[in-house]
Design a protein around this motif. Structure first.
Motif, PDB file in Angstrom:
ATOM      1  N   ALA A  36      52.265  35.506  15.135  1.00  0.00           N
ATOM      2  CA  ALA A  36      53.385  35.225  14.234  1.00  0.00           C
ATOM      3  C   ALA A  36      53.339  36.115  13.000  1.00  0.00           C
ATOM      4  O   ALA A  36      54.362  36.652  12.566  1.00  0.00           O
ATOM      5  CB  ALA A  36      53.363  33.746  13.827  1.00  0.00           C
ATOM      6  N   ARG A  37      52.123  36.284  12.443  1.00  0.00           N
ATOM      7  CA  ARG A  37      51.987  37.139  11.269  1.00  0.00           C
ATOM      8  C   ARG A  37      52.312  38.600  11.621  1.00  0.00           C
ATOM      9  O   ARG A  37      52.988  39.310  10.850  1.00  0.00           O
ATOM     10  CB  ARG A  37      50.567  37.039  10.719  1.00  0.00           C
ATOM     11  CG  ARG A  37      50.330  37.825   9.419  1.00  0.00           C
ATOM     12  CD  ARG A  37      51.097  37.241   8.249  1.00  0.00           C
ATOM     13  NE  ARG A  37      50.763  35.825   8.037  1.00  0.00           N
ATOM     14  CZ  ARG A  37      49.697  35.427   7.360  1.00  0.00           C
ATOM     15  NH1 ARG A  37      48.884  36.301   6.810  1.00  0.00           N
ATOM     16  NH2 ARG A  37      49.468  34.132   7.195  1.00  0.00           N
ATOM     17  N   SER A  55      56.050  43.248  11.449  1.00  0.00           N
ATOM     18  CA  SER A  55      56.858  44.226  12.199  1.00  0.00           C
ATOM     19  C   SER A  55      58.326  44.138  11.804  1.00  0.00           C
ATOM     20  O   SER A  55      59.002  45.166  11.652  1.00  0.00           O
ATOM     21  CB  SER A  55      56.700  43.986  13.704  1.00  0.00           C
ATOM     22  OG  SER A  55      55.374  44.200  14.116  1.00  0.00           O
ATOM     23  N   ARG A  56      58.812  42.902  11.631  1.00  0.00           N
ATOM     24  CA  ARG A  56      60.213  42.741  11.208  1.00  0.00           C
ATOM     25  C   ARG A  56      60.442  43.318   9.815  1.00  0.00           C
ATOM     26  O   ARG A  56      61.445  43.997   9.570  1.00  0.00           O
ATOM     27  CB  ARG A  56      60.599  41.254  11.233  1.00  0.00           C
ATOM     28  CG  ARG A  56      60.787  40.675  12.615  1.00  0.00           C
ATOM     29  CD  ARG A  56      61.514  39.335  12.540  1.00  0.00           C
ATOM     30  NE  ARG A  56      60.745  38.356  11.787  1.00  0.00           N
ATOM     31  CZ  ARG A  56      59.870  37.526  12.318  1.00  0.00           C
ATOM     32  NH1 ARG A  56      59.640  37.575  13.624  1.00  0.00           N
ATOM     33  NH2 ARG A  56      59.217  36.660  11.581  1.00  0.00           N
ATOM     34  N   GLU A  57      59.505  43.049   8.904  1.00  0.00           N
ATOM     35  CA  GLU A  57      59.640  43.586   7.552  1.00  0.00           C
ATOM     36  C   GLU A  57      59.639  45.108   7.563  1.00  0.00           C
ATOM     37  O   GLU A  57      60.425  45.748   6.852  1.00  0.00           O
ATOM     38  CB  GLU A  57      58.493  43.070   6.684  1.00  0.00           C
ATOM     39  CG  GLU A  57      58.573  41.580   6.377  1.00  0.00           C
ATOM     40  CD  GLU A  57      57.342  41.074   5.646  1.00  0.00           C
ATOM     41  OE1 GLU A  57      57.258  39.864   5.395  1.00  0.00           O
ATOM     42  OE2 GLU A  57      56.466  41.914   5.330  1.00  0.00           O
ATOM     43  N   ARG A  58      58.784  45.702   8.379  1.00  0.00           N
ATOM     44  CA  ARG A  58      58.742  47.168   8.455  1.00  0.00           C
ATOM     45  C   ARG A  58      60.016  47.724   9.073  1.00  0.00           C
ATOM     46  O   ARG A  58      60.531  48.768   8.638  1.00  0.00           O
ATOM     47  CB  ARG A  58      57.525  47.596   9.280  1.00  0.00           C
ATOM     48  CG  ARG A  58      56.197  47.341   8.582  1.00  0.00           C
ATOM     49  CD  ARG A  58      55.030  47.696   9.472  1.00  0.00           C
ATOM     50  NE  ARG A  58      53.756  47.533   8.768  1.00  0.00           N
ATOM     51  CZ  ARG A  58      52.573  47.664   9.335  1.00  0.00           C
ATOM     52  NH1 ARG A  58      52.485  47.973  10.619  1.00  0.00           N
ATOM     53  NH2 ARG A  58      51.468  47.501   8.628  1.00  0.00           N
ATOM     54  N   ALA A  59      60.536  47.008  10.078  1.00  0.00           N
ATOM     55  CA  ALA A  59      61.779  47.467  10.705  1.00  0.00           C
ATOM     56  C   ALA A  59      62.940  47.407   9.722  1.00  0.00           C
ATOM     57  O   ALA A  59      63.769  48.325   9.659  1.00  0.00           O
ATOM     58  CB  ALA A  59      62.072  46.613  11.939  1.00  0.00           C
ATOM     59  N   HIS A  60      62.990  46.326   8.942  1.00  0.00           N
ATOM     60  CA  HIS A  60      64.067  46.206   7.934  1.00  0.00           C
ATOM     61  C   HIS A  60      63.936  47.295   6.872  1.00  0.00           C
ATOM     62  O   HIS A  60      64.941  47.886   6.440  1.00  0.00           O
ATOM     63  CB  HIS A  60      63.998  44.825   7.273  1.00  0.00           C
ATOM     64  CG  HIS A  60      64.402  43.717   8.189  1.00  0.00           C
ATOM     65  ND1 HIS A  60      64.034  42.411   7.975  1.00  0.00           N
ATOM     66  CD2 HIS A  60      65.143  43.721   9.328  1.00  0.00           C
ATOM     67  CE1 HIS A  60      64.538  41.652   8.932  1.00  0.00           C
ATOM     68  NE2 HIS A  60      65.201  42.422   9.779  1.00  0.00           N
ATOM     69  N   ALA A  61      62.706  47.569   6.447  1.00  0.00           N
ATOM     70  CA  ALA A  61      62.499  48.616   5.445  1.00  0.00           C
ATOM     71  C   ALA A  61      62.903  49.980   5.992  1.00  0.00           C
ATOM     72  O   ALA A  61      63.534  50.791   5.295  1.00  0.00           O
ATOM     73  CB  ALA A  61      61.031  48.634   5.013  1.00  0.00           C
TER      74      ALA A  61
END
Length: 496
Positions: free
Chosen positions: A462-463, A468-474
């Motif tokens: 989960a972490r 990964s989602r945060e990096r993709a959004h960035a």
């Protein structure tokens, strides 16, 4: 007065008789209920006839059983095929269902525990409660504890069993705990601060012990006019204040036996050296594996009490012998100013621990030649199997991993094992490079995916997904910014 004494004795005898009879009836009833529930499960009556997927809900809703009693009966029935001996002990009324339910739940926690419980002893073991009873398997022995021992003795026996089987898994779980822990301190704007987070087991134990040392729990004589004790949460907040204001060696720091927040490790020297003694180390009275004990014995926050098991003498290998003194620590820090010896680790020198290349319990000296500074995470990693350390110069070390058992990192000699002859040995830098595409950089510690313990995999996954989602959004925001910059005309820029 004599008449009162006789009356009290008679009353006590009558009450004891009543309670003994009632307890016997209750246990007999529970045994009959359990037999019926096991049979109902075999015929799937709870599901196919009454429409309940779980036995506990069926017992509570259909027959109005107490939730805890229903849960214990359901647990034994659900695991009756796996642990037939314990189930038979309960259905025969030889042990309370709560004792047996606790035992089957503990044994079913890991595949290793399930397998070991049913594996026959090389020779039958005599019951510690009845010399005429011979136990063929660990499950038979546990059944004896359920039938005859207090709950604390049963719990300790199962904890010792788990500690014997832990070893490598326990060390990997420690690495996972360190990678999941976090703390967030936020100013609220009203003069207060909010504190939230999750701590690894060892860190949590240290903090818990310090809080209790700095500000003991409320006593019964501290109740207010309404008989209410002071809130423990508020006391803990004050204890944390004392920890911070009296940090380190300050005379104001709360101490216990001359030390601040420390944990007590008790182990005999033969066990700590890795010999097969069948004895279990304890940390604050709780059994831990030998591998975990060897790692904890290196750390400044743990006070090892090491004994000669045969003579009962305490061996003088305390803090002064195993930890570098101020002058030696200063020398090590001057020679290793870059921080942790692990390649690429950016943890500062103040966060490092002194690692004995040859463990002090195996005769390793507390000298500069036998010490290297590592952060707590990498110190724990090299105590898992396959790692060796060779000091190549002041403040420099060659850390290698071998794809075979090196006898545990804690037992290796001061020369390391890079010349052991195996074809596949890699340095810390090589291993990090190989793991770069497997979430190696998701956690600040650099936890490899191959080190993820099964018990923590859902949390770690989960972490990792969140990161990964945060990096993709960035990355998406940066791409949009580049597109806007590329397709914005000079006129538009001037107007903007």
């Amino acid at each position: 007065m004599a008449t009162d004494t006789v009356t009290r004795t008679e009353k006590s005898t009558a009450i004891h008789t009543l309670l003994d009879d009632a307890a016997s009836l209750i246990n007999d009833s529970h045994a009959r209920v359990l037999s019926a529930v096991i049979e109902a499960q075999a015929w799937k009556i709870h599901r196919d006839v009454d429409g309940y997927s779980g036995l506990r809900d069926w017992l509570c809703a259909k027959f109005d059983f107490h939730t805890r009693t229903a849960a214990d009966i359901a647990a034994i029935a659900r695991l009756s095929r796996k642990f037939a001996v314990l189930s038979e002990t309960a259905t025969a009324g030889r042990a309370r269902i709560d004792q047996v339910a606790f035992a089957v739940r503990q044994l079913d926690r890991t595949p290793a525990m399930r397998l070991f419980a049913r594996t026959p002893f090389r020779a039958p073991v005599t019951s510690p409660f009845n010399a005429e009873v011979q136990c063929a398997t660990p499950e038979h022995l546990i059944a004896q504890y359920c039938a005859h021992a207090p709950f604390k003795d049963l719990q300790r026996h199962l904890d010792e069993l788990a500690a014997h089987l832990a070893e490598e898994t326990e060390l990997l779980e420690t690495l996972g705990e360190q990678s999941l822990q976090w703390i967030e301190l936020t100013e609220q704007g009203n003069g207060m601060w909010s504190l939230s987070g999750e701590l690894a087991d060892e860190t949590g134990r240290l903090l818990d012990k310090y809080l209790k040392t700095a500000c003991p729990p409320p006593r019964q004589d501290e109740t207010d006019a309404e008989g209410v004790l002071p809130a423990k949460a508020n006391r803990d907040a004050e204890a944390l204040h004392q920890l911070l204001s009296g940090y380190g060696t300050s005379p104001e720091a709360a101490k216990r036996h001359g030390h601040t927040a420390t944990l007590d490790l008790a182990v005999d020297i033969e066990t700590l050296q890795g010999k097969d003694t069948d004895r279990v180390p304890t940390l604050e009275g709780k059994p831990v594996s030998v591998a975990q004990a060897r790692l904890l014995a290196c750390e400044a926050g743990v006070i090892p009490s090491v004994f000669n098991y045969q003579t009962g003498e305490a061996i003088e290998l305390g803090r002064a012998a195993r930890l570098p003194n101020v002058a030696l620590r200063r020398k090590l820090e001057l020679e290793q100013q870059g921080g942790c010896a692990w390649y690429g680790c950016n943890r500062p020198i103040a966060w490092t621990e002194a690692h004995h290349i040859q463990h002090w319990a195996d005769g390793g000296d507390t000298t500069a030649d036998n010490l290297i500074l590592l952060c707590r995470f990498h110190h724990g990693r090299i105590h898992t199997q396959g790692w060796t350390v060779e000091k190549t110069g002041p403040g420099q070390a060659l850390i290698t991993h071998h794809d075979h058992d090196t006898g545990t990192a804690a037992k290796q000699g001061a020369t390391g094992q890079s010349d052991c002859g195996c074809e596949d040995w890699r340095t810390d830098r090589d291993i990090d490079a190989e793991n770069q595409d497997s979430d190696w950089d998701v956690f600040p510690t650099g936890l490899y995916r191959t080190e993820w313990p099964q018990t923590m995999k859902p949390d770690l996954d989960a972490r990792a997904e969140a990161v990964s989602r945060e990096r993709a959004h960035a990355a998406l925001k940066k791409a949009k910014a580049r597109c806007r910059e590329r397709f914005t005309t000079p006129t538009t820029k001037q107007q903007a």
